[in-house]
Scaffold this active site. Structure first.
Site, PDB file in Angstrom:
ATOM      1  N   PRO A   9      -6.144 -12.692   1.932  1.00  0.00           N
ATOM      2  CG  PRO A   9      -6.107 -10.746   1.628  1.00  0.00           C
ATOM      3  CD  PRO A   9      -5.520 -12.058   1.248  1.00  0.00           C
ATOM      4  CG  ASN A  10     -10.115  -9.898   5.213  1.00  0.00           C
ATOM      5  OD1 ASN A  10      -9.923  -9.625   6.093  1.00  0.00           O
ATOM      6  ND2 ASN A  10      -9.547  -9.193   4.470  1.00  0.00           N
ATOM      7  NE  ARG A  17     -14.285 -10.953   3.186  1.00  0.00           N
ATOM      8  CZ  ARG A  17     -13.799 -11.543   1.805  1.00  0.00           C
ATOM      9  NH1 ARG A  17     -13.321 -12.320   1.731  1.00  0.00           N
ATOM     10  NH2 ARG A  17     -13.241 -10.599   1.466  1.00  0.00           N
ATOM     11  CE1 TYR A  22     -15.928 -12.884  -1.601  1.00  0.00           C
ATOM     12  CE2 TYR A  22     -17.098 -11.320   0.574  1.00  0.00           C
ATOM     13  CZ  TYR A  22     -15.959 -12.024  -0.762  1.00  0.00           C
ATOM     14  OH  TYR A  22     -15.046 -10.867  -1.520  1.00  0.00           O
ATOM     15  CG  ASN A  73     -10.005 -17.180  -3.482  1.00  0.00           C
ATOM     16  OD1 ASN A  73      -9.554 -15.882  -3.776  1.00  0.00           O
ATOM     17  ND2 ASN A  73     -11.239 -16.950  -3.295  1.00  0.00           N
ATOM     18  CB  ALA A  76      -8.466  -7.588  -0.988  1.00  0.00           C
ATOM     19  CD  GLU A  97      -7.626 -15.551 -11.211  1.00  0.00           C
ATOM     20  OE1 GLU A  97      -7.706 -15.427 -12.149  1.00  0.00           O
ATOM     21  OE2 GLU A  97      -7.676 -14.268 -10.123  1.00  0.00           O
ATOM     22  CG  HIS A  99     -11.603 -14.752  -8.029  1.00  0.00           C
ATOM     23  ND1 HIS A  99     -11.295 -14.499  -6.628  1.00  0.00           N
ATOM     24  CD2 HIS A  99     -11.108 -15.040  -8.686  1.00  0.00           C
ATOM     25  CE1 HIS A  99      -9.734 -13.459  -7.522  1.00  0.00           C
ATOM     26  NE2 HIS A  99      -9.997 -14.141  -8.826  1.00  0.00           N
ATOM     27  NE  ARG A 106     -18.224  -8.856  -5.347  1.00  0.00           N
ATOM     28  CZ  ARG A 106     -17.258  -9.287  -4.667  1.00  0.00           C
ATOM     29  NH1 ARG A 106     -16.899 -10.155  -4.174  1.00  0.00           N
ATOM     30  NH2 ARG A 106     -17.447  -8.424  -3.077  1.00  0.00           N
TER      31      ARG A 106
END
Ligand code: DQA
Length: 146
Positions: A9-10, A17, A22, A73, A76, A97, A99, A106
């Site tokens: 998502p996003n 964003r 990012y 990825n 969330a 994976e 990110h 974070r």
């Protein structure tokens, strides 16, 4: 070799964003980078992005028997989705994976990765280059040349 690159998502809003976190490159840029590098490496690739957990689970399930590995990825859903973890474990395809940001630096709620528990490796904090590194790593992993 056929790889599936999944984004959660996003990530369709890359560029718009939170650019401080990012970056300014868009999802279309990400698609182009992945397609170009896969072509150069002789890898067949499909990309899929969804804002819906079930759609990502469906895509992981349908990768069984059709793909050699997955780069994911989960965005969330990384930090919440046992369903995505279970889907990755169910198909048992080698997965890496990614990110874009360094989630380890974070918020505390980002410190757990469910999907990561089913992945052979994680790349984080490298921006879009993390996808390139993940694909190269997965290629070597599948070839047995790591
Ligand atoms: C992300 C990190 C996640 O915590 C966040 O929810 C995202 C993107 C990253 O690529 O840095 O949506 O997966």
């Amino acid at each position: 070799m056929k790889l599936l690159v999944l984004n959660g998502p996003n990530l369709n809003l890359l560029g718009l964003r939170e650019p401080d976190i990012y970056g300014r490159q868009t999802y279309a840029d990400l698609e182009r980078i992945v397609r170009e590098m896969c072509e150069a490496e002789g890898i067949e690739v499909e990309l899929f992005q969804s804002n819906h957990e079930g759609a990502l689970v469906d895509r992981i399930q349908s990768a069984y028997g059709a793909f050699d590995g997955i780069v994911i990825n989960p965005a969330a859903y990384t930090h919440t989705s046992v369903a995505i973890l279970d889907a990755l474990k169910a198909v048992a395809l080698p997965a890496v994976e990614v990110h874009i940001s360094d989630v380890s630096k974070r918020e505390s709620f980002r410190q757990v990765s469910y999907a990561g528990m089913a992945c052979v490796k994680t790349f984080m904090g490298l921006g879009l280059d993390g996808y390139r590194q993940a694909i190269l790593y997965l290629k070597r992993y599948l070839e047995g040349t790591l």
